[in-house]
Design an enzyme around this catalytic site. Sequence first.
Site, short mmCIF file in Angstrom:
data_model
loop_
_atom_site.label_atom_id
_atom_site.label_comp_id
_atom_site.label_asym_id
_atom_site.label_seq_id
_atom_site.Cartn_x
_atom_site.Cartn_y
_atom_site.Cartn_z
N ASP A 141 -1.52 10.94 -1.74
CA ASP A 141 -0.87 9.64 -1.90
C ASP A 141 -1.15 9.09 -3.29
O ASP A 141 -2.32 8.95 -3.68
CB ASP A 141 -1.37 8.67 -0.82
CG ASP A 141 -0.41 7.50 -0.63
OD1 ASP A 141 0.78 7.61 -1.00
OD2 ASP A 141 -0.85 6.45 -0.11
N HIS A 148 2.53 -3.38 -7.41
CA HIS A 148 1.67 -3.33 -6.21
C HIS A 148 0.20 -3.26 -6.62
O HIS A 148 -0.63 -4.01 -6.11
CB HIS A 148 2.04 -2.10 -5.36
CG HIS A 148 1.14 -1.88 -4.19
ND1 HIS A 148 1.17 -2.66 -3.06
CD2 HIS A 148 0.16 -0.96 -3.97
CE1 HIS A 148 0.26 -2.24 -2.20
NE2 HIS A 148 -0.37 -1.20 -2.72
N GLU A 213 3.20 0.34 4.43
CA GLU A 213 3.42 0.53 3.00
C GLU A 213 4.77 1.20 2.82
O GLU A 213 5.02 2.27 3.38
CB GLU A 213 2.30 1.36 2.37
CG GLU A 213 0.98 0.61 2.32
CD GLU A 213 -0.10 1.29 1.48
OE1 GLU A 213 -0.05 2.53 1.32
OE2 GLU A 213 -0.99 0.57 0.98
N GLU A 215 7.05 3.42 1.04
CA GLU A 215 6.86 4.48 0.05
C GLU A 215 8.00 5.49 0.11
O GLU A 215 8.75 5.56 1.08
CB GLU A 215 5.54 5.24 0.30
CG GLU A 215 4.32 4.33 0.27
CD GLU A 215 3.01 5.08 0.06
OE1 GLU A 215 3.03 6.21 -0.47
OE2 GLU A 215 1.97 4.51 0.44
N ASP A 247 3.37 4.45 5.04
CA ASP A 247 1.95 4.78 5.02
C ASP A 247 1.17 3.61 5.62
O ASP A 247 0.65 2.75 4.92
CB ASP A 247 1.52 5.04 3.57
CG ASP A 247 0.07 5.46 3.46
OD1 ASP A 247 -0.47 5.99 4.43
OD2 ASP A 247 -0.52 5.24 2.37
N LYS A 267 -6.38 4.81 6.53
CA LYS A 267 -5.08 5.43 6.27
C LYS A 267 -4.78 6.60 7.20
O LYS A 267 -3.62 6.95 7.39
CB LYS A 267 -5.05 5.96 4.83
CG LYS A 267 -5.29 4.92 3.76
CD LYS A 267 -4.06 4.09 3.54
CE LYS A 267 -4.24 3.18 2.33
NZ LYS A 267 -2.98 2.52 1.98
MN MN Z 1 -0.11 4.49 0.47
#
Ligand code: MN
Length: 440
Positions: A141, A148, A213, A215, A247, A267
């Site tokens: 990642d 951000h 998140e 992404e 994510d 995560k």
């Molecule tokens: Mn992420």
Amino acid sequence: MSSQVNLNATHDPSLSSWVSTANQAGCDFPIQNLPFAVFRRKGSDESFRGGVAIGDQVVDLAAVKEADLFSGVASDAVAACAQPQLNEFMAMGKTAWSELRKALSEALSEGSAQQNALSACLVAMSDVEYALPCNIGDYTDFYTSIHHATSVGKKFRPDNPLLPNYKWVPIGYHGRSSSIEISGSSFKRPKGQTKAPTATEPSFGPCKRLDYELEVGIFVGKGNVLGEPISIDNAEDHVFGLCLFNDWSARDIQGWEYQPLGPFLSKSFASTISPWIVTTEALAPYRTAWTRDENDPQPMDYLESAHNRESGAYDIQLQVLLETEKMRAEKQAPTQLSQSNFNDSYWTVNQMVAHHTVNGCNLRAGDMFGSGTQSGPNPEEAGSMLELSNAGSEPITLPNGEQRTFLEDGDNVIMKGWCEKPGAARIGFGFVEALVLPAE
Ligand code: MN
């Protein structure tokens, strides 16, 4: 040069298909797109196999193989796509991807002699379920949105939001691929250690600051040999395509665990991808110039190239929508939380590939990168709730009066992505969604 972004007959915006739904305005999957997924008939015990989206239909590539419709490299590519994972096809490289795209484009075009044979290989999209498109061996990642990184940095370190390495290094960490699931997979709210800033000791329990998140997922095609870096000018030959990627992040667990080695259990409980991989070839009309502010450090030589400056970026519009349990019960449409664009990214996909391999690290077909949360320069373009709610201090009020600082049980988060501009066909990514279940 091998990395040039070339347009060909498959991108022609005037091309139409005998699958009439592919020709409708606003369709995510016109004949110019042709993204790949792995699917089978919903609720069946059929083998999963590769498929290509066209309008509201899926071209069953195992059936195309059986019917022996293509020849040469395209035929070899179809055989690889008939398998339950696309790794072998991804490893075949750009020529194979391109030859199959060309063959499918011709066969699906209005007036094609292959219409009858190919129409027997279609399955209605409403009748299919998806699996992960490939075995994702490794997942990295990145953290490529400076907007951000800056706004998150302010919340953890108000005086020093952007660490000194940010403008030099495409920052990333090695994530878990085992917990990446396909759109529609719900997951339980994670539990873990957290510590409130005022508490003297940490406590254990369900995450209270669950976030998403927004992404882009990036799939590696052909890999490289350990010890042999991929140069930025060859990077494009190693990128198969892009998808949407959520994510999920447990901010309270993250805040306590992230120093000194970065995110870990905050995560690795769940990440969700969209089923369709849009190929880099399909995205060629939406490549845009990449720029670096003249007051910022310019990239080191291994991260710099004329091609990357000219067309390193991707103009992909991204959107996050929320559907709460109450909205679902009252049959209200999901509400938009934010919208941003991948072309605001501080680093490009080619720079990610070049950086990842500059030490000799080997990438393998099917590996996935996350782009990092894609927030734009404006507050309403924030790609996470951490930013939208100012770390939980400013609740977001939804159209039905409900409020959110972070996600609640029963929330369904939906992400969409698409490319649109005059003179080119719309290229859609479909969507990725997943539901938050209560902690056990
Ligand atoms: Mn992420």
